[in-house]
Design a protein around this motif. Structure first.
Motif, PDB file in Angstrom:
ATOM      1  N   ARG A  71       8.806  10.271   0.937  1.00 32.61           N
ATOM      2  CA  ARG A  71       9.778  11.233   1.452  1.00 32.61           C
ATOM      3  C   ARG A  71      10.909  10.514   2.190  1.00 32.61           C
ATOM      4  N   ALA A  72      10.554   9.521   3.011  1.00 29.87           N
ATOM      5  CA  ALA A  72      11.565   8.776   3.767  1.00 29.87           C
ATOM      6  C   ALA A  72      12.514   8.033   2.830  1.00 29.87           C
ATOM      7  N   HIS A  74      -3.650   5.709   5.246  1.00 27.80           N
ATOM      8  CA  HIS A  74      -2.811   6.459   4.308  1.00 27.80           C
ATOM      9  C   HIS A  74      -3.232   6.151   2.869  1.00 27.80           C
ATOM     10  N   TYR A  90       3.021  15.462  -1.608  1.00 25.00           N
ATOM     11  CA  TYR A  90       1.616  15.215  -1.914  1.00 25.00           C
ATOM     12  C   TYR A  90       1.131  16.098  -3.067  1.00 25.00           C
ATOM     13  N   TYR A 138       4.451   9.971   3.020  1.00 24.22           N
ATOM     14  CA  TYR A 138       5.528   9.960   4.014  1.00 24.22           C
ATOM     15  C   TYR A 138       6.559   8.868   3.702  1.00 24.22           C
ATOM     16  N   GLN A 139       6.090   7.749   3.158  1.00 20.74           N
ATOM     17  CA  GLN A 139       7.034   6.701   2.759  1.00 20.74           C
ATOM     18  C   GLN A 139       7.944   7.180   1.633  1.00 20.74           C
ATOM     19  N   ASN A 141       9.754  18.596   1.548  1.00 23.20           N
ATOM     20  CA  ASN A 141       8.622  18.861   2.427  1.00 23.20           C
ATOM     21  C   ASN A 141       7.510  17.892   2.048  1.00 23.20           C
ATOM     22  N   VAL A 142       6.875  17.291   3.029  1.00 23.30           N
ATOM     23  CA  VAL A 142       5.850  16.293   2.718  1.00 23.30           C
ATOM     24  C   VAL A 142       4.695  16.918   1.943  1.00 23.30           C
TER      25      VAL A 142
END
Length: 221
Positions: A22-23, A63, A41, A19-20, A36-37
């Motif tokens: 992607r952000a 995480h 992954y 998520y980090q 898309n997350v």
């Protein structure tokens, strides 16, 4: 777009979880190419399989954090110093659509061009408003620019992406104008040759008053 290399470049700065990543990607490139997350992954799994990144344990919230390997650093360095190849350009849906439109009977190619031009012009106006916001100036609605405190390099990165979108939209509009001019010229040439505007000229069709074989040394345009 190379998601693999983009994530590696981010991991080179510091270990991160999905998520980090992607952000960080969206902060630097805006929403032009949303990730898309799940894609993030999946890519991390492949990077780990290829020895370019590895899972380095979990943070306090559970995480899975990934870090880049030495092979991954070499991969990023090669990516940044290798030009993007143009030998196999990505498929351009608009170019394919127009190429088919001019060969499929019954398609109004002029309408296809006009509709696309309107859509591209609208997108260009949106990009221009975003550039004004990124620069801190008022947009058409009177809103002010990006909030203060944003990282300067991230702002510059997003501005460069916007420049690319603006230049791409402008180039597409110029190309559509060119296509329209080509179609008009082709229609005029067919009319001058005695064919209907929607009829391709036939080399074997004699001109009025000429025998079927035509006159020696005379070619039709």
């Amino acid at each position: 777009m190379s998601v693999k290399h983009a994530l590696l470049a981010l991991l080179e700065q510091q270990p991160m979880y999905g998520y980090q990543l992607r952000a960080e990607f969206e902060q630097r490139t805006g929403t032009a190419w949303p990730l898309n997350v799940g894609q993030v992954y999946t890519t991390l799994t492949r990077l780990e399989r290829d020895g370019l990144a590895l899972a380095a344990g979990e943070d306090d919230e559970g995480h899975v954090v990934y870090r880049i390997t030495d092979a991954g650093r070499d991969e990023v360095a090669t990516w940044f110093t290798t030009p993007v190849a143009r030998t196999q350009p990505p498929r351009d849906e608009l170019a394919i659509k127009l190429a088919l439109a001019v060969t499929v009977p019954g398609v109004d190619v002029g309408t296809v061009i006009q509709q696309q031009r309107s859509a591209t012009m609208a997108a260009l106006q949106d990009y221009t408003r975003l550039k004004r916001r990124a620069a801190g100036g008022p947009d058409a609605t009177g809103a002010t620019g990006a909030p203060g405190g944003a990282d300067e390099r991230a702002d510059l990165a997003w501005s460069l992406v916007l420049d690319s979108l603006v230049f791409g939209a402008e180039a597409e509009i110029r190309w559509l104008d060119h296509c329209e001019a080509r179609l008009r010229r082709a229609a005029s040439e067919r009319e001058a040759a005695g064919a209907r505007p929607d009829e391709a000229p036939s080399p074997s069709r004699p001109e009025a008053g000429q025998p079927a074989g035509g006159s020696p040394g005379r070619s039709r345009r």
